[in-house]
Design a protein around this motif. Structure first.
Motif, short mmCIF file in Angstrom:
data_model
loop_
_atom_site.label_atom_id
_atom_site.label_comp_id
_atom_site.label_asym_id
_atom_site.label_seq_id
_atom_site.Cartn_x
_atom_site.Cartn_y
_atom_site.Cartn_z
N ASP A 1 -1.77 6.93 4.97
CA ASP A 1 -2.07 7.46 6.30
C ASP A 1 -3.53 7.29 6.69
O ASP A 1 -3.87 7.32 7.87
CB ASP A 1 -1.70 8.95 6.36
CG ASP A 1 -0.19 9.16 6.35
OD1 ASP A 1 0.53 8.20 6.67
OD2 ASP A 1 0.25 10.28 6.01
N THR A 2 -4.38 7.13 5.67
CA THR A 2 -5.80 6.86 5.97
C THR A 2 -6.01 5.45 6.46
O THR A 2 -6.89 5.18 7.29
CB THR A 2 -6.65 7.10 4.71
OG1 THR A 2 -6.47 8.45 4.28
CG2 THR A 2 -8.13 6.85 4.98
N LEU A 3 -5.17 4.52 5.96
CA LEU A 3 -5.38 3.10 6.25
C LEU A 3 -4.55 2.57 7.41
O LEU A 3 -4.87 1.51 7.96
CB LEU A 3 -5.07 2.29 4.99
CG LEU A 3 -5.93 2.59 3.76
CD1 LEU A 3 -5.45 1.78 2.58
CD2 LEU A 3 -7.40 2.31 4.05
N PHE A 4 -3.49 3.31 7.78
CA PHE A 4 -2.61 2.81 8.83
C PHE A 4 -2.32 3.91 9.86
O PHE A 4 -2.26 5.09 9.52
CB PHE A 4 -1.29 2.29 8.24
CG PHE A 4 -1.46 1.04 7.42
CD1 PHE A 4 -1.36 -0.20 8.03
CD2 PHE A 4 -1.72 1.12 6.06
CE1 PHE A 4 -1.52 -1.36 7.28
CE2 PHE A 4 -1.90 -0.03 5.31
CZ PHE A 4 -1.80 -1.28 5.92
N VAL B 1 0.85 -1.21 0.00
CA VAL B 1 0.00 0.00 0.00
C VAL B 1 0.87 1.24 0.00
O VAL B 1 0.62 2.21 -0.75
CB VAL B 1 -0.94 0.00 1.22
CG1 VAL B 1 -1.69 1.35 1.32
CG2 VAL B 1 -1.95 -1.14 1.13
N GLN B 2 1.91 1.26 0.83
CA GLN B 2 2.77 2.44 0.92
C GLN B 2 3.47 2.73 -0.41
O GLN B 2 3.66 3.90 -0.78
CB GLN B 2 3.80 2.24 2.03
CG GLN B 2 4.61 3.50 2.34
CD GLN B 2 5.47 3.34 3.58
OE1 GLN B 2 5.87 2.23 3.91
NE2 GLN B 2 5.73 4.44 4.28
N THR B 3 3.83 1.66 -1.13
CA THR B 3 4.53 1.83 -2.41
C THR B 3 3.58 2.21 -3.53
O THR B 3 3.89 3.10 -4.35
CB THR B 3 5.28 0.53 -2.78
OG1 THR B 3 6.22 0.22 -1.76
CG2 THR B 3 5.99 0.68 -4.12
N ALA C 1 0.22 5.66 12.27
CA ALA C 1 1.65 5.89 12.44
C ALA C 1 2.49 4.98 11.55
O ALA C 1 3.58 4.56 11.92
CB ALA C 1 2.04 5.69 13.90
N GLY C 2 1.95 4.66 10.40
CA GLY C 2 2.70 3.86 9.45
C GLY C 2 2.82 2.39 9.79
O GLY C 2 3.55 1.66 9.13
N LEU C 3 2.12 1.91 10.82
CA LEU C 3 2.28 0.52 11.25
C LEU C 3 0.95 -0.21 11.39
O LEU C 3 0.66 -1.15 10.66
CB LEU C 3 3.06 0.47 12.57
CG LEU C 3 4.54 0.88 12.51
CD1 LEU C 3 5.12 0.92 13.91
CD2 LEU C 3 5.31 -0.11 11.64
N GLU C 4 0.14 0.20 12.36
CA GLU C 4 -1.06 -0.57 12.71
C GLU C 4 -2.21 -0.25 11.76
O GLU C 4 -2.45 0.90 11.39
CB GLU C 4 -1.47 -0.28 14.16
CG GLU C 4 -2.56 -1.21 14.65
CD GLU C 4 -2.78 -1.07 16.15
OE1 GLU C 4 -3.55 -1.88 16.69
OE2 GLU C 4 -2.18 -0.16 16.77
N MET C 5 -2.93 -1.30 11.42
CA MET C 5 -4.04 -1.19 10.49
C MET C 5 -5.20 -0.44 11.16
O MET C 5 -5.63 -0.78 12.26
CB MET C 5 -4.48 -2.59 10.09
CG MET C 5 -5.29 -2.69 8.84
SD MET C 5 -5.47 -4.47 8.45
CE MET C 5 -6.35 -4.36 6.90
N LYS C 6 -5.73 0.59 10.51
CA LYS C 6 -6.91 1.30 11.01
C LYS C 6 -8.17 0.55 10.61
O LYS C 6 -8.30 0.12 9.46
CB LYS C 6 -6.97 2.70 10.41
CG LYS C 6 -6.10 3.74 11.07
CD LYS C 6 -6.40 5.10 10.45
CE LYS C 6 -5.48 6.18 10.97
NZ LYS C 6 -5.77 7.49 10.35
#
Length: 480
Positions: A447-450, A438-440, A452-457
Motif C-alpha cells: 500500500d506504500t508503493l501502489f 511486491v504484493q506476494t 489502490a492496488g494498481l498505480e505505482m506511487k
C-alpha cells in the motif's frame, strides 16, 4: 502560410505542451465596455468622491491649438511614463468665457454627487454620453487599455485633445502591447481630486487622479505611479503623467530602446514578415493586421531576449544541444531542470509528466536516441526504449520531433503517432508482474508503493527510493 504563422500554429496545436492563454483575447469594443459600465452604474455612482463643480467654461474649438497649455514648468509629463503628452508653455492658459471649475471636498454622503456639465466640447457626443460621471469615464479608459484595446480607450479622448495633436498613439500602443507580452496587470486607485502638481492649472473639466501599480506576470511590481485625467461631458480632454510614474517598458530602456531591440530580433527571426511589421526604423501600429501580428510576436521576443531562470538555457544554445540537455534532464528525473527549458508561453503545467520521468529512473528504463536538425526550429530524434522491468528487451523505435529556438523548446510532437506506454505507471511493460511480485513477497509495503492496488506511487523522494530498492530485489529474484 508564413514562417510566423507556421511557428505559432505549431505552438498552439502541439502535444504534449498546450498553448494555453498565451495571448490576450480580441480587444473589447467600446460598446462592450459601455454595457459593462451600465451594469455596474448603481454600484459605482455610490463610490464617487463627493464634489461640487462650478460651471466650467467652453474649451477651445478645433483648429485653435492644443486644448491644454499647462503653466507649471516643474511638472514632467510623459506618455505612460515614456512619451510626452502635454507641453508646458510658460503662463499661457486656455481661453475660457466663464470661471474655471473648482474641486471642493464636501461632507460624506450616501448619494452620488451632482455634477454640472459644461457646454458640449464637440459637436460629437462622447461614446459614453455627456452625463457619465468623470470617474466612470476614466475607469472605462483603463478597462480598455488594460485589455490591450488601444482604439477603445482612444475613442474616449476628445478629438481636439493633445493626445492626438502630438500623435502619441504609437508610444502608448507599444507600452500596452509590451504589458500584454509580459502578462502585466495594472491596479488603479482613482478619485475625483486635483493633485498638487496641478494646483495652479485652470481646468476646463473635472480632474480625476489615479495611482497605478503595474505588476508583471511573475508577480513583481515593475512600474506605476501618479497619473491624472481631465474629463468633461463624457470626454477625456487630457492625460497628465506626473513625476514618479514609471512605465513597464522602462525596464527595457523605454520605447526607443525596445523598438530597436525588437526590430533587430524580428529581422533575424522572421525576415519574411519584417516589412509588414516595420517601416524602416518605425514600428507599424496603424492598422489592425500589423497590430495583430505584433501581438503574436511580442511575447516571443520578450521570452527570447528577457531574463531567464538559472535552469533555463542561453538564447544562443544550438537546438541540438537544447534537445540533448532536455533528454539528459528527463532521463535523470530532473523535473525542474527539463521544465525550465520549455518556452514560458507554452503554458506547460508543472509536474504534468513528472511521474513518467521518475518511472524511468526507478525502474532503470533507458533510451537510445539518434537526432538530427532538419530545420532551424526542429530536431527529429529516433528513440529506442529498453524497459527496465523487462531486461534484455527493446520496444519498436519511434520518432520524436522537438520544436524550438533561442534556447527554448516550444513543443514535443510524435509525427508517427504516440509511442507505446513504456512509462505508464499503470501498465508499462513488466509493471503488472512487478506489482504482483511486491504484493506476494512484500505485502506490508504494497500500500506504500501502489495506489489502490494498481498505480505505482512516485510522489515523494521516500517512495521513489523504496521503489528503486524494491525493483533491484525484483530483478534479482527473476534473474534479470
Amino acid at each position: 502560410m508564413t514562417d510566423t504563422q507556421r511557428t505559432l500554429e505549431r505552438i498552439r496545436s502541439a502535444n504534449p505542451v498546450p498553448f494555453n492563454d498565451a495571448l490576450p483575447s480580441d480587444a473589447m469594443s467600446a460598446g462592450d465596455l459601455l454595457s459593462r459600465i451600465d451594469e455596474r452604474s448603481t454600484v459605482m455612482t455610490g463610490t464617487l468622491s463627493p464634489v461640487r463643480n462650478n460651471e466650467p467654461g467652453r474649451p477651445p474649438q478645433r483648429g485653435r491649438g492644443p486644448l491644454i497649455a499647462l503653466g507649471v514648468a516643474a511638472v514632467l509629463i510623459l506618455v505612460i511614463g515614456i512619451i510626452a503628452l502635454n507641453t508646458f508653455t510658460g503662463t499661457e492658459q486656455p481661453v475660457v468665457d466663464d470661471p474655471p471649475p473648482a474641486t471642493i471636498q464636501a461632507p460624506a454622503t450616501t448619494q452620488a454627487p451632482a455634477t454640472t456639465v459644461a457646454e458640449p466640447v464637440s459637436e460629437l457626443e462622447s461614446p459614453m454620453g455627456p452625463d457619465t460621471p468623470p470617474l466612470m469615464v476614466v475607469e472605462s479608459l483603463q478597462a480598455s487599455w488594460n485589455t490591450g484595446d488601444l482604439a477603445g480607450g482612444e475613442a474616449l479622448f476628445h478629438p481636439d485633445s493633445p493626445y492626438f495633436t502630438f500623435n502619441v498613439s504609437p508610444g502608448v500602443g507599444t507600452e500596452l502591447w509590451y504589458r500584454e507580452a509580459i502578462k502585466a496587470t495594472v491596479a488603479s486607485d482613482c478619485a475625483v481630486r486635483t493633485p498638487a502638481e496641478l494646483a495652479d492649472y485652470q481646468a476646463v473639466g473635472v480632474i480625476v487622479a489615479c495611482d497605478d501599480t503595474i505588476t508583471s506576470g511573475s508577480g513583481d511590481v515593475i512600474g506605476g505611479g501618479p497619473v491624472a485625467f481631465e474629463v468633461n461631458d463624457g470626454w477625456i480632454l487630457d492625460i497628465f503623467i506626473l513625476p514618479g510614474y514609471v512605465g513597464a517598458l522602462e525596464e527595457r530602456g523605454g520605447v526607443d530602446q525596445f523598438t530597436t531591440e525588437y526590430r533587430a530580433w524580428a529581422q533575424e527571426r522572421f525576415p519574411d514578415d519584417f516589412d509588414s511589421l516595420f517601416d524602416g526604423d518605425t514600428l507599424i501600429v496603424d492598422n489592425p493586421a500589423a497590430q495583430a501580428q505584433h501581438r503574436e510576436l511580442f511575447p516571443f521576443f520578450v521570452a527570447d531576449t528577457g531574463p531567464r531562470s538559472d535552469l533555463a538555457l542561453p538564447a544562443d544554445t544550438p537546438l541540438l544541444d537544447v534537445v540533448r540537455i532536455f533528454a539528459e534532464r528527463w532521463d535523470s528525473g530532473d523535473i525542474a531542470g527539463y521544465e525550465a527549458i520549455f518556452h514560458p508561453l507554452t503554458g506547460y503545467p508543472s509536474g504534468q509528466d513528472a511521474d513518467a520521468a521518475w518511472f524511468a529512473v526507478v525502474t532503470g528504463t533507458t533510451s537510445q536516441r539518434e537526432c538530427e536538425q532538419v530545420t532551424d526550429t526542429q530536431v527529429l530524434c529516433t528513440e529506442t526504449i529498453s524497459p527496465g522491468l523487462v531486461p534484455g528487451t527493446t520496444l519498436d523505435p519511434f520518432t520524436t520531433a522537438f520544436n524550438g529556438a533561442a534556447g527554448w523548446l516550444w513543443t514535443i510532437e510524435f509525427p508517427e503517432g504516440p509511442p507505446p506506454g513504456f512509462n505508464s505507471t499503470l501498465d508499462a511493460p513488466g509493471l503488472p508482474e512487478y506489482r504482483d511480485w511486491v504484493q506476494t513477497n512484500h505485502p506490508d509495503d504494497f500500500d506504500t508503493l501502489f495506489v489502490a492496488g494498481l498505480e505505482m506511487k512516485l510522489d515523494t523522494p521516500e517512495v521513489r527510493s523504496a521503489h528503486t530498492a524494491m525493483v533491484e530485489d525484483y530483478l534479482s529474484a527473476i534473474g534479470g
